[in-house]
Write a protein that holds these residues in place. Sequence first.
Motif, short mmCIF file in Angstrom:
data_model
loop_
_atom_site.label_atom_id
_atom_site.label_comp_id
_atom_site.label_asym_id
_atom_site.label_seq_id
_atom_site.Cartn_x
_atom_site.Cartn_y
_atom_site.Cartn_z
N ARG A 161 0.81 -1.22 0.00
CA ARG A 161 0.00 0.00 0.00
C ARG A 161 0.85 1.27 0.00
N ASP A 215 0.27 4.54 -2.27
CA ASP A 215 0.09 5.89 -1.71
C ASP A 215 1.05 6.89 -2.35
N GLN A 228 -1.04 -10.55 -0.51
CA GLN A 228 -0.48 -9.19 -0.57
C GLN A 228 -0.79 -8.54 -1.91
N ASP A 280 -4.53 -7.59 -2.10
CA ASP A 280 -4.80 -6.45 -1.22
C ASP A 280 -4.36 -5.14 -1.87
N ALA A 281 -3.13 -5.13 -2.42
CA ALA A 281 -2.61 -3.91 -3.05
C ALA A 281 -3.42 -3.55 -4.29
N GLN A 300 -6.62 -4.32 -4.90
CA GLN A 300 -7.91 -3.81 -4.46
C GLN A 300 -7.79 -2.38 -3.93
N TYR A 301 -6.73 -2.11 -3.18
CA TYR A 301 -6.48 -0.79 -2.61
C TYR A 301 -6.32 0.26 -3.72
N ALA A 302 -5.54 -0.09 -4.75
CA ALA A 302 -5.32 0.84 -5.86
C ALA A 302 -6.62 1.10 -6.63
N ASP A 348 -9.70 0.81 -5.46
CA ASP A 348 -10.59 1.58 -4.61
C ASP A 348 -10.24 3.07 -4.59
N HIS A 349 -8.97 3.39 -4.87
CA HIS A 349 -8.52 4.79 -4.88
C HIS A 349 -8.52 5.38 -6.29
#
Length: 506
Positions: free
Chosen positions: A76, A80, A115, A118-119, A121-123, A125-126
Amino acid sequence: MKLRVLDTTLRDGEQTPGISLTASEKLRIATKLDEIGVNIIEAGSAITSHGEREAIKAVTGAGLNAEIASFARAVRVDVDAALECGVDSVHLVVPTSDLHIEYKLKKTREEVLSQAIDACQYAVDHGLIVELSAEDATRSDINFLKKVFSEGISVGANRICACDTVGMLTPEKSYDFYSKLATLGAPLSVHCHNDFGLAVANTLSAIRAGATEFHCTVNGIGERAGNAAMEEIIVSLNTLYGEENSFLSKPEEDNYNFETDINIQELYSTSKLVARLTGVYLQPNKAIVGENAFAHESGIHADGVIKNAATYEPITPELVGHRRKFIMGKHIGTKGLKNNLNELGIKANEEQLCEIFEKVKSLGDMGKCVTDVDLQAIADNVLEFEREQKIKLEEVTIVSGNKVIPTASIKLKVDDKDILEAGVGIGPVDAAIVAVKKGISEFADVELEEYHVDAITGGTDALIDVIVKLRLGDKIISARSTQPDIINASVEAYLSGVNRLLEAND
């Protein structure tokens, strides 16, 4: 079929040993890549440093048409950092081979998969476009590789990319490997390295197998042996796989009609820009963009090209914005020599041509490559014609030392009129050229475009070979002088070019 081009010159290319681009240099290259039609520009790796983030921000803030991406590991914090730079997408890279997972990451497959998802999905979602990329994919278990890609697609990955990280593929294996990934439900990218010199061939095979995007760098730069070269892939797609190529038979079942948005005529100028800003200059015989890519010395080849360029050129140099050259040396033929003489405006009868030919051959046997300046001098001597020199050097004097600003005084004769002038510079050669420029200012505003010097022989009495490129308006001329004294050689080369420019403008 339309292919997308992801250029990673500013990330993978910058990993070439010795390259470190400033923000302004990155922006210049990115702007050029955007101008020629690159679809995705990987501007760097945002997590690397503060300076890298500032460089990426300069690119994202330039209003380019291309999608701007940042490289990111599957963590993440990297995502960021990319978000901070305002990029459109992330090239999210996760190692998938057991070799990397066990020895580099010291994790299990399950941990790496978790991992990565997760990364990803995080990207997503942003609001980022995600290209999920498998590092060392070609040495990975194919079932695990497919699982990583499939689960990434399920959480929103827009594209998938399989990387041949250490160049282990062959063209046959590449076709087979990418065929297995082309039906997973997302656009497939190919990313090849050139450790065995097969990056371009493997990329082309992957495209035939179903990849709809390819990664590349200008001039093939990159760490170790580099990446797949953009210019070689583009021209191969255009010429070897294009509809216009009637010299090769093509199986009907193969779809060879591949297109990109790249302006092919800008490939040479793009290559030169990247070479200049990175300091990584090309070997002369580099395909497509090397200085010898369209150079001919052999008499048989030159004769054929003059009659029909296709005899010894698979493409015309104009296609990529390059130019053709006929090199004068021991292999030159009379047809090539005559072509060069015609370009210099020199008319010679058959007897004179033979004499010039023998002199050029003799110099070639001594290991010398004859320049247009040399040819001009040889031809003038053979034709018993002394070209009128508008500007002649009578005298040059230099004063220089540790505590003295280098100063030059020169005496020129211009149409029987003596001109005395002086100049200062950062060194004696610079001072001499400054003085000469001042002396001829009323006749011509000549710009020095390039200056190159070589020591031809060893020792302190070495012969110095100076080559200059001068511009007057839209006319550019190269000139050369070889002497033991670098200052005299520099001034004489400069004046030789000036005289030829003035003569051309008369």
